[in-house]
Scaffold this motif. Sequence first.
Motif, PDB file in Angstrom:
ATOM      1  N   LEU A 271      56.425 -69.880  39.237  1.00 24.33           N
ATOM      2  CA  LEU A 271      56.049 -69.573  37.858  1.00 24.33           C
ATOM      3  C   LEU A 271      55.844 -70.850  37.047  1.00 24.33           C
ATOM      4  N   GLY A 272      56.700 -71.871  37.318  1.00 19.03           N
ATOM      5  CA  GLY A 272      56.529 -73.145  36.617  1.00 19.03           C
ATOM      6  C   GLY A 272      55.211 -73.812  36.955  1.00 19.03           C
ATOM      7  N   LEU A 273      54.848 -73.797  38.245  1.00 20.01           N
ATOM      8  CA  LEU A 273      53.572 -74.386  38.655  1.00 20.01           C
ATOM      9  C   LEU A 273      52.393 -73.605  38.076  1.00 20.01           C
ATOM     10  N   PHE A 274      52.535 -72.284  38.057  1.00 15.25           N
ATOM     11  CA  PHE A 274      51.469 -71.459  37.496  1.00 15.25           C
ATOM     12  C   PHE A 274      51.313 -71.725  35.996  1.00 15.25           C
TER      13      PHE A 274
ATOM     14  N   GLY B  69      44.377 -75.620  32.555  1.00 13.85           N
ATOM     15  CA  GLY B  69      43.135 -74.867  32.430  1.00 13.85           C
ATOM     16  C   GLY B  69      42.777 -74.590  30.984  1.00 13.85           C
ATOM     17  N   PHE B  70      43.796 -74.322  30.151  1.00 18.29           N
ATOM     18  CA  PHE B  70      43.529 -74.054  28.738  1.00 18.29           C
ATOM     19  C   PHE B  70      42.974 -75.286  28.037  1.00 18.29           C
ATOM     20  N   VAL B  71      43.586 -76.441  28.270  1.00 16.45           N
ATOM     21  CA  VAL B  71      43.120 -77.673  27.634  1.00 16.45           C
ATOM     22  C   VAL B  71      41.709 -78.026  28.139  1.00 16.45           C
TER      23      VAL B  71
ATOM     24  N   ALA C 187      37.167 -73.487  36.007  1.00 18.42           N
ATOM     25  CA  ALA C 187      37.766 -73.369  37.334  1.00 18.42           C
ATOM     26  C   ALA C 187      37.312 -74.489  38.263  1.00 18.42           C
ATOM     27  N   VAL C 188      36.101 -74.996  38.054  1.00 16.54           N
ATOM     28  CA  VAL C 188      35.583 -76.090  38.885  1.00 16.54           C
ATOM     29  C   VAL C 188      36.130 -77.435  38.426  1.00 16.54           C
ATOM     30  N   VAL C 189      36.186 -77.651  37.116  1.00 19.03           N
ATOM     31  CA  VAL C 189      36.520 -78.960  36.572  1.00 19.03           C
ATOM     32  C   VAL C 189      38.024 -79.197  36.514  1.00 19.03           C
ATOM     33  N   ALA C 190      38.797 -78.182  36.183  1.00 21.64           N
ATOM     34  CA  ALA C 190      40.240 -78.356  35.943  1.00 21.64           C
ATOM     35  C   ALA C 190      40.983 -79.015  37.106  1.00 21.64           C
TER      36      ALA C 190
ATOM     37  N   ALA D  83      39.959 -81.176  39.198  1.00 20.38           N
ATOM     38  CA  ALA D  83      39.567 -82.574  39.326  1.00 20.38           C
ATOM     39  C   ALA D  83      40.128 -83.448  38.209  1.00 20.38           C
ATOM     40  N   VAL D  84      40.477 -82.835  37.069  1.00 23.02           N
ATOM     41  CA  VAL D  84      40.934 -83.631  35.919  1.00 23.02           C
ATOM     42  C   VAL D  84      42.381 -83.322  35.557  1.00 23.02           C
ATOM     43  N   SER D  85      43.084 -82.610  36.410  1.00 24.38           N
ATOM     44  CA  SER D  85      44.456 -82.211  36.081  1.00 24.38           C
ATOM     45  C   SER D  85      45.373 -83.409  35.861  1.00 24.38           C
ATOM     46  N   ALA D  86      45.143 -84.498  36.598  1.00 22.27           N
ATOM     47  CA  ALA D  86      45.997 -85.679  36.428  1.00 22.27           C
ATOM     48  C   ALA D  86      45.848 -86.282  35.039  1.00 22.27           C
ATOM     49  N   ALA D  87      44.647 -86.223  34.461  1.00 22.21           N
ATOM     50  CA  ALA D  87      44.428 -86.770  33.120  1.00 22.21           C
ATOM     51  C   ALA D  87      44.894 -85.814  32.030  1.00 22.21           C
ATOM     52  N   VAL D  88      44.847 -84.520  32.308  1.00 22.69           N
ATOM     53  CA  VAL D  88      45.168 -83.522  31.284  1.00 22.69           C
ATOM     54  C   VAL D  88      46.653 -83.192  31.254  1.00 22.69           C
ATOM     55  N   ALA D  89      47.291 -83.171  32.413  1.00 25.47           N
ATOM     56  CA  ALA D  89      48.684 -82.710  32.511  1.00 25.47           C
ATOM     57  C   ALA D  89      49.648 -83.417  31.565  1.00 25.47           C
ATOM     58  N   PRO D  90      49.572 -84.740  31.360  1.00 29.33           N
ATOM     59  CA  PRO D  90      50.532 -85.378  30.448  1.00 29.33           C
ATOM     60  C   PRO D  90      50.481 -84.875  29.013  1.00 29.33           C
ATOM     61  N   HIS D  91      49.404 -84.216  28.622  1.00 30.90           N
ATOM     62  CA  HIS D  91      49.260 -83.747  27.243  1.00 30.90           C
ATOM     63  C   HIS D  91      49.661 -82.289  27.072  1.00 30.90           C
ATOM     64  N   THR D  92      50.151 -81.664  28.135  1.00 33.12           N
ATOM     65  CA  THR D  92      50.508 -80.250  28.054  1.00 33.12           C
ATOM     66  C   THR D  92      52.011 -80.034  28.004  1.00 33.12           C
ATOM     67  N   GLY D  93      52.781 -81.111  27.948  1.00 35.59           N
ATOM     68  CA  GLY D  93      54.238 -80.971  28.001  1.00 35.59           C
ATOM     69  C   GLY D  93      54.880 -80.612  26.681  1.00 35.59           C
ATOM     70  N   THR D  94      54.206 -80.877  25.555  1.00 35.66           N
ATOM     71  CA  THR D  94      54.783 -80.620  24.238  1.00 35.66           C
ATOM     72  C   THR D  94      53.812 -79.821  23.392  1.00 35.66           C
ATOM     73  N   VAL D  95      54.373 -79.178  22.368  1.00 39.07           N
ATOM     74  CA  VAL D  95      53.535 -78.419  21.440  1.00 39.07           C
ATOM     75  C   VAL D  95      52.625 -79.362  20.653  1.00 39.07           C
ATOM     76  N   GLU D  96      53.165 -80.547  20.294  1.00 39.39           N
ATOM     77  CA  GLU D  96      52.347 -81.513  19.558  1.00 39.39           C
ATOM     78  C   GLU D  96      51.148 -81.965  20.374  1.00 39.39           C
ATOM     79  N   GLY D  97      51.374 -82.173  21.675  1.00 40.75           N
ATOM     80  CA  GLY D  97      50.268 -82.575  22.534  1.00 40.75           C
ATOM     81  C   GLY D  97      49.197 -81.511  22.631  1.00 40.75           C
ATOM     82  N   LEU D  98      49.615 -80.245  22.712  1.00 41.45           N
ATOM     83  CA  LEU D  98      48.644 -79.151  22.790  1.00 41.45           C
ATOM     84  C   LEU D  98      47.871 -79.013  21.493  1.00 41.45           C
TER      85      LEU D  98
END
Length: 258
Positions: free
Chosen positions: A9-12, A19-21, A55-58, A60-75
């Motif tokens: 569930l955490g990975l999902f 995917g949202f970002v 679905a195609v792009v996410a 490939a760019v997850s490494a760049a996007v993931a650090p900004h999804t950890g906090t509400v401020e980042g989102l």
Amino acid sequence: MTALLDTGLGLFGQAALVGFVTFLRIGAAMALLPGFGAAMVPMRVKLALALAFTAVVAPAVSAAVAPHTGTVEGLLTCLATETMIGLSLGLLLRLMVLALEIAGTIVAQSASLSQMFGSGGEPMPAISHLLVMAGLALAMMAGLHVRIAGVFILSYDALPPGAFPGAGIVRTWSIGHIAHAFAIAFGLAAPFVLASTIYNVALGSINRAMPQLMVSFVGAPALTLGALVLLAITVPPALTLWLGTLDTLLADPFGAPG
């Protein structure tokens, strides 16, 4: 089993946030993309296309996007920055379609073909509709969807998520591409402008030499016929030139136009 389920569930959840970002950038660009963002395309189709590109792009760019999804401020920050970047990308690519529209407008005004062939969809001269539909069909056959997905992936290197691009860079970049689009439009319509100028000068000279001749009755049909012949001759190479310019832009969308 419970621990494994919690991990899944955490990975999902992380994948959903990435995917949202990613969707924020792609969804904003989808409103302006050539072909995909046209007014004639239904909104549900645009949404499905945006999700497909996500679905195609996410991945490939997850490494760049993931650090900004950890906090509400980042989102919340990404909600603003990604939307702005997506609109900028969409407008950049849309300029190539606008170049065809401007070229068609110049041709229509030069050759008195504004009211021929009918029109529909976005308000523009009929010649513009002809050029835009032919250009988009040619681009789609050349794999426009694949190239656009590549542009989205490259954009995360040039325009990192979570940060607004510099105002000076955006100003220089946008003005350069807008000027380039107008240059392309006039270059595509130049044969019609030149032929119309020569024809009208010649017609004026004939009118001065023979005032009794009704040049409007003789000249208007000849101008229309000549414009149709010139349209049949020049449109195929003009669209080929336009497609080459589009390929150059998609290969380096963040470089200097030219």
